[in-house]
Design a protein around this motif. Structure first.
Motif, mmCIF file in Angstrom:
data_model
loop_
_atom_site.group_PDB
_atom_site.id
_atom_site.type_symbol
_atom_site.label_atom_id
_atom_site.label_comp_id
_atom_site.label_asym_id
_atom_site.label_seq_id
_atom_site.Cartn_x
_atom_site.Cartn_y
_atom_site.Cartn_z
ATOM 1 N N ALA A 11 0.578 -1.394 -0.300
ATOM 2 C CA ALA A 11 0.316 0.010 0.052
ATOM 3 C C ALA A 11 0.958 1.220 0.102
ATOM 4 O O ALA A 11 1.025 2.498 -0.647
ATOM 5 C CB ALA A 11 -1.375 0.073 1.334
ATOM 6 N N GLN A 12 1.587 1.242 0.651
ATOM 7 C CA GLN A 12 2.835 2.261 0.742
ATOM 8 C C GLN A 12 3.676 3.119 -0.679
ATOM 9 O O GLN A 12 3.890 3.147 -1.190
ATOM 10 C CB GLN A 12 3.925 2.008 1.501
ATOM 11 C CG GLN A 12 3.454 2.166 3.341
ATOM 12 C CD GLN A 12 4.505 1.749 4.502
ATOM 13 O OE1 GLN A 12 5.304 1.414 3.827
ATOM 14 N NE2 GLN A 12 4.932 2.864 4.768
ATOM 15 N N LYS A 13 4.077 1.532 -1.963
ATOM 16 C CA LYS A 13 4.355 2.042 -2.784
ATOM 17 C C LYS A 13 3.351 1.985 -4.129
ATOM 18 O O LYS A 13 3.628 1.840 -5.549
ATOM 19 C CB LYS A 13 4.545 0.578 -3.520
ATOM 20 C CG LYS A 13 6.164 0.466 -2.263
ATOM 21 C CD LYS A 13 6.723 -0.760 -2.614
ATOM 22 C CE LYS A 13 8.442 -0.985 -1.876
ATOM 23 N NZ LYS A 13 8.795 -2.549 -2.443
ATOM 24 N N GLY A 14 1.987 2.393 -3.201
ATOM 25 C CA GLY A 14 1.002 2.938 -3.986
ATOM 26 C C GLY A 14 -0.394 1.444 -4.581
ATOM 27 O O GLY A 14 -1.293 1.795 -5.723
ATOM 28 N N ASP A 15 -0.460 0.395 -3.840
ATOM 29 C CA ASP A 15 -0.984 -0.726 -4.109
ATOM 30 C C ASP A 15 -2.565 -0.341 -3.863
ATOM 31 O O ASP A 15 -2.291 -0.612 -2.763
ATOM 32 C CB ASP A 15 -0.744 -2.037 -3.829
ATOM 33 C CG ASP A 15 -1.200 -2.897 -3.946
ATOM 34 O OD1 ASP A 15 -2.668 -2.465 -4.666
ATOM 35 O OD2 ASP A 15 -0.688 -4.102 -4.905
ATOM 36 N N ALA A 47 -15.681 10.298 10.969
ATOM 37 C CA ALA A 47 -14.526 10.591 11.063
ATOM 38 C C ALA A 47 -13.841 9.254 10.401
ATOM 39 O O ALA A 47 -12.499 9.527 10.330
ATOM 40 C CB ALA A 47 -14.941 10.373 13.063
ATOM 41 N N LEU A 48 -14.520 8.431 10.115
ATOM 42 C CA LEU A 48 -14.285 7.634 9.068
ATOM 43 C C LEU A 48 -13.422 7.315 8.040
ATOM 44 O O LEU A 48 -12.213 7.212 7.521
ATOM 45 C CB LEU A 48 -14.732 5.685 9.692
ATOM 46 C CG LEU A 48 -15.358 5.184 10.816
ATOM 47 C CD1 LEU A 48 -16.431 4.059 10.292
ATOM 48 C CD2 LEU A 48 -14.081 4.771 10.992
ATOM 49 N N GLN A 49 -14.243 8.379 7.358
ATOM 50 C CA GLN A 49 -14.327 8.891 6.354
ATOM 51 C C GLN A 49 -12.873 9.877 5.701
ATOM 52 O O GLN A 49 -12.114 9.248 5.504
ATOM 53 C CB GLN A 49 -14.910 9.381 5.631
ATOM 54 C CG GLN A 49 -15.159 9.742 3.808
ATOM 55 C CD GLN A 49 -16.120 10.595 3.889
ATOM 56 O OE1 GLN A 49 -17.473 11.222 4.401
ATOM 57 N NE2 GLN A 49 -15.999 10.503 2.312
ATOM 58 N N GLU A 50 -12.798 10.239 6.778
ATOM 59 C CA GLU A 50 -11.575 11.264 7.351
ATOM 60 C C GLU A 50 -9.682 10.735 7.436
ATOM 61 O O GLU A 50 -9.234 11.164 6.964
ATOM 62 C CB GLU A 50 -11.733 12.778 8.840
ATOM 63 C CG GLU A 50 -12.728 13.623 8.081
ATOM 64 C CD GLU A 50 -12.740 14.189 6.396
ATOM 65 O OE1 GLU A 50 -11.259 15.040 6.861
ATOM 66 O OE2 GLU A 50 -12.730 14.559 5.987
ATOM 67 N N THR A 51 -10.396 9.599 8.817
ATOM 68 C CA THR A 51 -9.454 8.591 9.030
ATOM 69 C C THR A 51 -9.020 8.161 7.851
ATOM 70 O O THR A 51 -7.672 7.924 7.402
ATOM 71 C CB THR A 51 -9.911 7.515 9.796
ATOM 72 O OG1 THR A 51 -10.047 8.242 11.134
ATOM 73 C CG2 THR A 51 -9.150 6.928 10.339
ATOM 74 N N THR A 52 -10.107 7.660 6.799
ATOM 75 C CA THR A 52 -9.108 6.410 5.812
ATOM 76 C C THR A 52 -8.399 7.945 4.616
ATOM 77 O O THR A 52 -7.446 7.075 4.685
ATOM 78 C CB THR A 52 -10.268 6.224 5.268
ATOM 79 O OG1 THR A 52 -11.374 5.425 5.835
ATOM 80 C CG2 THR A 52 -9.742 5.063 3.796
ATOM 81 N N LEU A 53 -9.131 9.186 4.537
ATOM 82 C CA LEU A 53 -7.897 9.712 3.703
ATOM 83 C C LEU A 53 -7.120 10.012 4.209
ATOM 84 O O LEU A 53 -5.819 9.757 3.792
ATOM 85 C CB LEU A 53 -9.019 11.153 3.634
ATOM 86 C CG LEU A 53 -10.342 11.155 2.489
ATOM 87 C CD1 LEU A 53 -11.303 12.289 3.078
ATOM 88 C CD2 LEU A 53 -9.737 10.429 0.964
ATOM 89 N N GLY A 58 -1.092 9.549 4.387
ATOM 90 C CA GLY A 58 -0.259 9.687 4.900
ATOM 91 C C GLY A 58 0.897 8.822 5.050
ATOM 92 O O GLY A 58 1.736 8.587 6.489
ATOM 93 N N LEU A 59 0.712 7.215 4.030
ATOM 94 C CA LEU A 59 1.179 5.805 4.384
ATOM 95 C C LEU A 59 2.240 5.957 4.514
ATOM 96 O O LEU A 59 3.345 5.557 4.747
ATOM 97 C CB LEU A 59 0.294 4.917 3.962
ATOM 98 C CG LEU A 59 0.321 3.484 3.821
ATOM 99 C CD1 LEU A 59 0.337 3.313 5.631
ATOM 100 C CD2 LEU A 59 -0.178 2.504 3.223
ATOM 101 N N ALA A 60 2.814 6.975 3.275
ATOM 102 C CA ALA A 60 4.113 6.814 2.356
ATOM 103 C C ALA A 60 4.854 7.005 4.117
ATOM 104 O O ALA A 60 6.080 6.962 3.890
ATOM 105 C CB ALA A 60 4.518 7.896 1.624
ATOM 106 N N VAL A 72 -3.629 3.991 12.987
ATOM 107 C CA VAL A 72 -4.669 4.479 12.980
ATOM 108 C C VAL A 72 -5.565 4.554 13.257
ATOM 109 O O VAL A 72 -5.907 5.374 13.627
ATOM 110 C CB VAL A 72 -5.404 3.314 11.547
ATOM 111 C CG1 VAL A 72 -6.706 3.038 11.312
ATOM 112 C CG2 VAL A 72 -4.707 3.120 9.871
ATOM 113 N N ILE A 73 -5.580 4.197 14.427
ATOM 114 C CA ILE A 73 -6.566 4.511 16.045
ATOM 115 C C ILE A 73 -6.078 5.680 16.171
ATOM 116 O O ILE A 73 -6.604 6.062 16.288
ATOM 117 C CB ILE A 73 -6.386 3.270 16.572
ATOM 118 C CG1 ILE A 73 -6.791 1.997 16.773
ATOM 119 C CG2 ILE A 73 -6.865 3.939 17.873
ATOM 120 C CD1 ILE A 73 -6.660 0.924 17.021
#
Length: 180
Positions: A11-15, A47-53, A58-60, A72-73
Motif C-alpha cells: 500500500a505504501q508503494k501505491g497498491d 470520522a472514518l472517512q476522514e481517517t481513511t483519507l 500519509g501512509l508513505a 490508524v487508531i
C-alpha cells in the motif's frame, strides 16, 4: 513477514487493493471505537472517512509497518475529538431522545446488567482505555502511545474504570441474589 506487513508495504508503494484489504480488516474495530467516542452513526461515518483519507495520504510516511494499527487508531481518535470540538462550537444544547431515557429506566428496573451501557456511562478517557484494552486487544504500551500518556496513566485509567464498572454492576448482582 506477516501478511499485514506485506500489504502495508504494498500500500505504501501505491497498491490500492492492499490498502483496501488493510482497511477492511480494521473497519469494524475502527467503527466500534468511533462509536465509543461519538455515539452518533453519522459522526462515526465522517470520522472514518476522514481517517481513511489521512491514512491513505500519509501512509508513505509510516516508518514501521508493525505500528500501522496503533497509528490508524491515533488518527481516528484525533478525528473523533476534532468532530466533538466542532460540535461543541455549533450545538448549544443537546436534547436527550426519549428512547434513551426509557432504556436507562429499563436498565434500572430489569435487574440485569448491560455491560456496554455501563461502559458508555464512563468518562471518555476511561471508556477509551477500556475499549482499546479489552475490545481492541492493544497492550498497555500501545494504548499509552495511541493516547499520548504514560503506561502508568493507562494502568490507572484501567483500574479506575474497572472499579467504577464494578460499582455499577455490584448493586444489580446483590439485588438479584436477594430476590432468589
Amino acid at each position: 513477514m506477516l501478511d499485514n506487513e506485506l500489504d502495508i508495504k504494498k500500500a505504501q508503494k501505491g497498491d490500492h487493493e492492499a490498502f483496501i484489504r488493510l482497511f477492511r480488516q480494521l473497519e469494524s474495530q475502527l467503527y466500534r471505537l468511533a462509536k465509543t467516542i461519538l455515539t452518533q452513526d453519522e459522526d462515526c461515518a465522517d470520522a472514518l472517512q476522514e481517517t481513511t483519507l489521512k491514512v491513505y495520504k500519509g501512509l508513505a510516511s509510516l516508518k514501521q509497518p508493525k505500528f500501522f494499527k496503533t497509528w490508524v487508531i491515533r488518527i481516528l481518535i484525533n478525528e473523533c475529538n476534532q468532530l466533538l470540538r466542532m460540535r461543541e462550537r455549533t450545538v448549544a444544547v443537546a436534547e436527550i431522545p426519549e428512547e434513551t431515557a426509557a432504556s436507562y429506566a429499563h436498565f434500572e428496573d430489569s435487574g440485569s446488567v448491560d455491560l456496554q451501557s455501563c461502559i458508555n456511562r464512563l468518562d471518555e478517557s476511561l471508556r477509551l482505555a477500556i475499549v482499546l484494552f479489552y475490545y481492541e486487544d492493544l497492550s498497555i504500551k500501545q494504548i499509552a502511545g495511541v493516547l499520548g500518556i504514560s503506561e502508568g496513566a493507562v494502568r490507572a485509567r484501567l483500574h479506575r474504570a474497572r472499579r467504577l464498572l464494578s460499582e455499577q454492576i455490584q448493586p444489580v448482582r446483590e439485588e438479584g441474589l436477594a430476590h432468589e
